[in-house]
Design a protein around this motif. Structure first.
Motif, PDB file in Angstrom:
ATOM      1  N   LEU A 169      20.203 -22.545 -15.555  1.00  0.00           N
ATOM      2  CA  LEU A 169      19.585 -23.593 -16.359  1.00  0.00           C
ATOM      3  C   LEU A 169      18.225 -23.121 -16.856  1.00  0.00           C
ATOM      4  O   LEU A 169      17.668 -22.137 -16.361  1.00  0.00           O
ATOM      5  CB  LEU A 169      19.398 -24.861 -15.531  1.00  0.00           C
ATOM      6  N   ILE A 170      17.704 -23.864 -17.816  1.00  0.00           N
ATOM      7  CA  ILE A 170      16.331 -23.643 -18.265  1.00  0.00           C
ATOM      8  C   ILE A 170      15.586 -24.965 -18.203  1.00  0.00           C
ATOM      9  O   ILE A 170      16.119 -26.021 -18.564  1.00  0.00           O
ATOM     10  CB  ILE A 170      16.284 -23.061 -19.703  1.00  0.00           C
ATOM     11  N   ILE A 171      14.370 -24.900 -17.694  1.00  0.00           N
ATOM     12  CA  ILE A 171      13.446 -26.041 -17.732  1.00  0.00           C
ATOM     13  C   ILE A 171      12.155 -25.524 -18.340  1.00  0.00           C
ATOM     14  O   ILE A 171      11.633 -24.488 -17.899  1.00  0.00           O
ATOM     15  CB  ILE A 171      13.182 -26.621 -16.335  1.00  0.00           C
ATOM     16  N   GLY A 172      11.652 -26.219 -19.337  1.00  0.00           N
ATOM     17  CA  GLY A 172      10.460 -25.718 -19.984  1.00  0.00           C
ATOM     18  C   GLY A 172       9.628 -26.808 -20.610  1.00  0.00           C
ATOM     19  O   GLY A 172       9.977 -27.991 -20.589  1.00  0.00           O
ATOM     20  N   SER A 173       8.510 -26.383 -21.191  1.00  0.00           N
ATOM     21  CA  SER A 173       7.628 -27.304 -21.898  1.00  0.00           C
ATOM     22  C   SER A 173       6.872 -26.536 -22.965  1.00  0.00           C
ATOM     23  O   SER A 173       6.481 -25.385 -22.765  1.00  0.00           O
ATOM     24  CB  SER A 173       6.634 -27.961 -20.936  1.00  0.00           C
ATOM     25  N   SER A 174       6.694 -27.182 -24.113  1.00  0.00           N
ATOM     26  CA  SER A 174       5.859 -26.634 -25.175  1.00  0.00           C
ATOM     27  C   SER A 174       5.140 -27.790 -25.846  1.00  0.00           C
ATOM     28  O   SER A 174       5.379 -28.952 -25.527  1.00  0.00           O
ATOM     29  CB  SER A 174       6.709 -25.843 -26.184  1.00  0.00           C
ATOM     30  N   ILE A 175       4.273 -27.464 -26.790  1.00  0.00           N
ATOM     31  CA  ILE A 175       3.426 -28.474 -27.419  1.00  0.00           C
ATOM     32  C   ILE A 175       4.009 -28.885 -28.768  1.00  0.00           C
ATOM     33  O   ILE A 175       4.329 -28.033 -29.604  1.00  0.00           O
ATOM     34  CB  ILE A 175       1.993 -27.948 -27.619  1.00  0.00           C
ATOM     35  N   ASP A 176       4.175 -30.189 -28.953  1.00  0.00           N
ATOM     36  CA  ASP A 176       4.535 -30.739 -30.250  1.00  0.00           C
ATOM     37  C   ASP A 176       3.265 -31.267 -30.915  1.00  0.00           C
ATOM     38  O   ASP A 176       2.398 -31.834 -30.256  1.00  0.00           O
ATOM     39  CB  ASP A 176       5.549 -31.873 -30.099  1.00  0.00           C
ATOM     40  N   ILE A 211      -1.957 -25.441 -19.787  1.00  0.00           N
ATOM     41  CA  ILE A 211      -0.671 -24.778 -20.052  1.00  0.00           C
ATOM     42  C   ILE A 211      -0.203 -25.130 -21.463  1.00  0.00           C
ATOM     43  O   ILE A 211      -0.036 -26.299 -21.802  1.00  0.00           O
ATOM     44  CB  ILE A 211       0.389 -25.196 -19.019  1.00  0.00           C
ATOM     45  N   LYS A 212       0.039 -24.122 -22.261  1.00  0.00           N
ATOM     46  CA  LYS A 212       0.548 -24.311 -23.616  1.00  0.00           C
ATOM     47  C   LYS A 212       2.067 -24.232 -23.648  1.00  0.00           C
ATOM     48  O   LYS A 212       2.727 -25.034 -24.308  1.00  0.00           O
ATOM     49  CB  LYS A 212      -0.056 -23.252 -24.546  1.00  0.00           C
ATOM     50  N   GLU A 213       2.620 -23.260 -22.955  1.00  0.00           N
ATOM     51  CA  GLU A 213       4.070 -23.093 -22.864  1.00  0.00           C
ATOM     52  C   GLU A 213       4.428 -22.686 -21.444  1.00  0.00           C
ATOM     53  O   GLU A 213       3.695 -21.915 -20.811  1.00  0.00           O
ATOM     54  CB  GLU A 213       4.575 -22.017 -23.827  1.00  0.00           C
ATOM     55  N   ILE A 214       5.541 -23.193 -20.965  1.00  0.00           N
ATOM     56  CA  ILE A 214       6.044 -22.779 -19.658  1.00  0.00           C
ATOM     57  C   ILE A 214       7.562 -22.868 -19.664  1.00  0.00           C
ATOM     58  O   ILE A 214       8.123 -23.851 -20.139  1.00  0.00           O
ATOM     59  CB  ILE A 214       5.434 -23.631 -18.518  1.00  0.00           C
ATOM     60  N   ASP A 215       8.212 -21.807 -19.173  1.00  0.00           N
ATOM     61  CA  ASP A 215       9.672 -21.783 -19.073  1.00  0.00           C
ATOM     62  C   ASP A 215      10.070 -21.296 -17.689  1.00  0.00           C
ATOM     63  O   ASP A 215       9.505 -20.319 -17.182  1.00  0.00           O
ATOM     64  CB  ASP A 215      10.291 -20.812 -20.091  1.00  0.00           C
ATOM     65  N   ILE A 216      11.015 -21.966 -17.092  1.00  0.00           N
ATOM     66  CA  ILE A 216      11.728 -21.432 -15.929  1.00  0.00           C
ATOM     67  C   ILE A 216      13.112 -21.062 -16.440  1.00  0.00           C
ATOM     68  O   ILE A 216      13.917 -21.935 -16.763  1.00  0.00           O
ATOM     69  CB  ILE A 216      11.844 -22.457 -14.795  1.00  0.00           C
ATOM     70  N   ASN A 217      13.404 -19.774 -16.539  1.00  0.00           N
ATOM     71  CA  ASN A 217      14.689 -19.324 -17.057  1.00  0.00           C
ATOM     72  C   ASN A 217      15.021 -17.940 -16.492  1.00  0.00           C
ATOM     73  O   ASN A 217      14.325 -16.971 -16.802  1.00  0.00           O
ATOM     74  CB  ASN A 217      14.660 -19.256 -18.578  1.00  0.00           C
TER      75      ASN A 217
END
Length: 913
Positions: free
Chosen positions: A612-619, A697-703
């Motif tokens: 799986l992937i869990i992440g976050s970025s800025i809109d 944190i601007k971007e973060i991905d667990i992948n």
């Protein structure tokens, strides 16, 4: 002694007198000035003035024109300050360059509300933006509310107010319509006359310099004439205000939105038209789901759904039962239903047996229920009653085709009598045949049964209904309580890691730092060691146990595989040495040696589950946005993902998972056991907490995040920080305010009980149910001014609103006691501070369990609410108290409230400014 306080509905700024809400001066003015009024044929000023005087709204109209003594026979004034009466509403139709000075004159005259019809503001660029800033500065200073600029105006059909330059007055009805496009307003108005649709309000909002979506949604939410709200949107503007208002109002009134600018070209057109940038459409979908808003794609759906949701109950699920007297229409309805994820209800054996008793032998014996072409009124009603009683069904669609023996009118007359027996399920009807069935169709519509000409359209509307229910259900569901985390410790550890990276001037965390960051929030990661030599790599590998993985350790290179920086399945010391040297040499070939800082050594993980992937970025509009979906190397290929806005709780995390295709596999498929979905939701909650609490944190991905029956493990992570020159004030805010941990504090009661005073959480619902077992009827009466049965007080729908609050709009504190002997938790009291719509004031309410009154808890809760009011920069806190509630009056006086008494109420207020 009773510690309880009423939460008043409309507290006044001047406590002794009722104060009209700010937007009342715009929607229900007593006096209106038309600035730019003229009698020049075809002009905006003439049309506007004529609309106001030809649709009596119970007020007085004053034309303003410095060059005329009268306009349309009405005395005109040189400027608004020359008018002898106080003016509630000023409508401005003069060139944009003149508007700032007109606003200053309005402020001098004490005007409360303004509509600016003029164009030529931010949509034209820098000059227009400067004009807007001049206007806004004056409006804020004098507390004037402004609709527009660049708008058509607004109508209040029930009041008879037509403050627009449209060609006609809307019919009165129960739909509140808000549009960002004035041109679309006129088209909708023409359409409404053909379709006989009426409105409680008809508003062209323009470019939203001041009054925004949130202001209007709150206002229409409080308006008893409005049953549903329809919105045409081009840009969302203040996203936090919209989501906060929509989430509150959607619980009681449906909000349906059509959003222009979904495609790239259309988005550019919308930006050019409104002077704002368009955000991500997928993120907007997530925002609407989060706030309980239904999004539709066509104007027809917009108004179909506003009417349908106002007439019919919401379905609890997606299962539809179709009843028809012809097979073909039933098939078309089925196709339309399934195409958009709806399902046919599975008829129970009991239902089939009962239908066998009343239907001919050749009926379909399945869903759709084909009751055959010779069906009469009795057959329709009997079959409908039986189908409605089936618990497998969430809604019903009745189709009629006009055959020779069909009496459409009689069937409709008898069907309307069955509505009471539908067990709260929605009933839609498709009366096919035009004029031949129009009388029966009218009977159904008058009974609140929504009719459509075509059955596939009806099935499509049912799909929209259950999706709307699904969105709302997420607001009502009680989340499961995850284990208590040490929030402060997590925050501090993570902040230390990020500050160390920022102090070096870097924006990219190494893999090792990224995993440390995840670990600080309780997210399991694969064991990782750093080695800076061959021998150290071998030493760490033997400590871990073979096989192992070696990866490049670098502060500058993120995509390790691109430079040969990953070696898998190393089974002995020689393989580790060779891998170490290979990585070193590969980096040296592509970059200088400074990019090589050694390797990380990790155990080789056998992938026995799903990636799986869990992440976050800025809109740009919504700030941090969360992503969940299918991960691994082909994540961009599969594009199986769901988006959501942080923060999450377990219910919202579960909803994210359910939106993906991989969800079916996670539940168990083809002999594989299901993964621990609750553990996965808790991990996602912790991840969202990390994103919310660490704004650098601007971007973060667990992948990938590997998940299986008994394991969740983050194998790799990538974290990017905001640029070093970004100031803390310019960090993108979270659009939905997270749990306010700053208001958590320990406190000791007078009987030495140790409690935690903290903001309420959605997970507190079971504790609030137990709390009400120990509240007397007298305390309830003092709190709400009337008695409420215990069963009503502890109903899920009521407590969902009480516990799942928007911390931007209200703050509720609970006194949480953990019994040291039993380990059981108990809420002893609740204090609530709710902002008043359209003002900078709040009202408070309080309820203490009878067993814990008289030991200082009420005093401490009210003191805490006052402190929160100061921190939230409120100007005043108010409440109403029954005259006989002397305990609360004494408490308020002790803490500095001023009291004003009347025969019916004691009004309390505390000024914070």
């Amino acid at each position: 002694m009773t510690i309880s306080m009423n939460l008043t509905v409309d507290p006044a700024h001047d406590i002794a007198n009722y104060r009209r809400r700010p937007l009342d001066f715009i929607f229900a003015p007593k006096t209106v000035a038309v600035i730019g009024a003229t009698d020049r044929p075809g002009s905006v000023g003439r049309t506007l003035l004529w609309n106001l005087i030809s649709n009596p709204f119970g007020g007085t109209v004053f034309p303003v024109n410095p060059k005329r003594d009268n306009v349309l026979g009405i005395k005109a004034y040189t400027d608004i300050t020359a008018i002898p009466s106080e003016i509630d509403l000023a409508i401005i139709a003069t060139p944009a360059v003149t508007v700032p000075n007109v606003i200053r004159q309005c402020a001098t005259a004490g005007v409360k509300g303004i509509i600016i019809l003029s164009a030529g503001f931010k949509e034209i660029g820098t000059v227009g933006i400067e004009l807007e800033q001049q206007i806004l500065t004056v409006a804020r200073r004098h507390q004037i509310r402004i609709v527009g600029p660049n708008c058509l105006g607004l109508m209040n059909p029930h009041q008879g107010l037509n403050a627009t330059f449209a060609s006609a007055m809307a019919r009165p009805g129960n739909v509140g319509f808000i549009s960002q496009s004035g041109a679309l307003c006129t088209a909708i108005l023409d359409w409404s006359f053909r379709e006989n649709v009426g409105f409680s309000a008809f508003v062209s909002i323009g470019s939203m310099l001041d009054v925004s979506w949130g202001d209007l949604i709150y206002y229409l939410g409080d308006d008893p004439a409005t049953k549903s709200i329809a919105v045409y949107m081009e840009s969302i503007g203040d996203a936090r205000s919209f989501l906060s208002a929509a989430r509150e109002v959607a619980l009681s009134k449906p909000i349906i939105v059509i959003k222009g600018g979904r495609t790239g070209a259309a988005a550019k057109a919308a930006a050019s038209h409104t002077g704002t940038l368009a955000g991500s459409d997928e993120v907007l979908d997530a925002a609407f789901r989060r706030s309980g808003v239904l999004r539709v794609d066509t104007i027809e759906d917009l108004f179909n759904m506003t009417e349908l949701l106002a007439k019919q109950p919401r379905p609890k699920g997606k299962r539809l039962t179709i009843l028809t007297n012809a097979g073909g229409p039933g098939v078309l309805a089925t196709d339309a239903l399934i195409k958009k994820q709806g399902t046919l209800a599975q008829l129970s054996p009991e239902t089939i047996a009962k239908l066998d008793e009343v239907l001919p032998p050749h009926w379909s014996r399945n869903n759709p229920i084909d009751i055959l072409g010779d069906a009469n009124a009795k057959r329709y009603t009997q079959a409908l009653k039986i189908a409605a009683a089936d618990d497998n069904s969430d809604g019903l669609l009745v189709i009629l085709t006009p055959q020779a023996m069909t009496d459409a009118t009689k069937i409709a007359s008898q069907l309307q009598e069955t509505v009471k027996e539908l067990k709260g399920k929605p009933l839609l009807a498709s009366w096919m045949g035009g004029e031949n069935v129009s009388e029966g169709e009218a009977i159904l519509n008058s009974a609140g049964i929504y009719t459509m000409l075509y059955p596939d359209t009806a099935a499509h509307l049912f799909n929209l209904m259950w999706k709307y229910s699904y969105n709302l259900k997420g607001l009502y569901e009680t989340p499961m309580l995850a284990e208590h985390d040490d929030y402060k410790s997590s925050r501090n550890t993570a902040a230390t890691i990020l500050n160390q990276v920022r102090n070096t001037g870097r924006t990219l965390l190494t893999e090792y730092e990224s995993k440390q960051l995840l670990t600080s929030y309780g997210i399991p990661t694969v064991t990782t060691h750093i080695a800076i030599s061959e021998e150290q790599a071998v030493e760490k590998a033997e400590e871990i146990g073979y096989p192992v993985v070696l990866k490049l350790h670098s502060k500058t290179i993120t995509h390790k595989t691109d430079v040969g920086g990953v070696h898998l399945n190393l089974n002995n010391a020689d393989a580790v040495r060779n891998a170490y040297n290979s990585i070193n040499n590969s980096v040296g070939t592509c970059h200088d040696t400074s990019h090589f800082l050694g390797v990380t050594v990790q155990p080789m993980i056998e992938l026995d589950g799903y990636e799986l992937i869990i992440g976050s970025s800025i809109d740009e509009q919504f700030g941090p946005v969360l992503l969940f979906g299918t991960g691994g190397q082909l994540v961009e290929v599969f594009k199986d993902r769901a988006l959501a806005l942080p923060p999450l709780n377990t219910t919202l995390a579960q909803r994210m998972i359910e939106q993906t295709r991989i969800y079916e596999a996670l539940k168990g498929v083809r002999g594989r056991k299901a993964v621990d979905l609750f553990a996965l939701t808790k991990l996602m909650v912790r991840f969202s907490q990390l994103v919310v609490e660490q704004p650098w944190i601007k971007e973060i991905d667990i992948n990938p995040l590997t998940v299986s029956e008994d394991r969740l493990l983050a194998l790799d992570a990538r974290v990017v920080l905001h640029d070093p020159d970004t100031t803390e004030e310019n960090l993108p805010p979270v659009v939905i305010r997270p749990y306010p941990t700053q208001y958590i504090k320990p406190w000791t009661l007078n009987d030495d009980k140790q409690v935690t005073i903290r903001p309420i959480r959605p997970e507190d619902e079971p504790l609030i149910v137990n709390f009400h077992q120990y509240v007397s009827e007298e305390s309830i009466y003092f709190r709400y001014f009337h008695t409420i049965k215990l069963q009503t007080r502890v109903s899920h729908e009521r407590l969902a609103r009480i516990c799942f609050i928007d911390y931007d709009r209200e703050m509720a504190l609970v006194a949480d006691y953990l019994d040291p002997d039993t380990g059981e938790r108990e809420i002893l009291g609740v204090g609530r501070l709710s902002k008043i719509h359209g003002s900078n004031e709040a009202e408070f309410g309080m309820l203490i369990s009878d067993r814990h009154q008289g030991i200082g808890l009420g005093t401490e809760l009210l003191y805490s609410l006052i402190d929160i009011g100061r921190q939230e920069q409120l100007s005043r806190i108010t409440a109403e108290i029954l005259p006989e509630n002397m305990t609360m009056q004494h408490l308020c006086t002790k803490l500095g409230f001023k009291l004003q008494r009347s025969m019916d109420l004691v009004k309390a207020y505390f000024d914070l400014g």
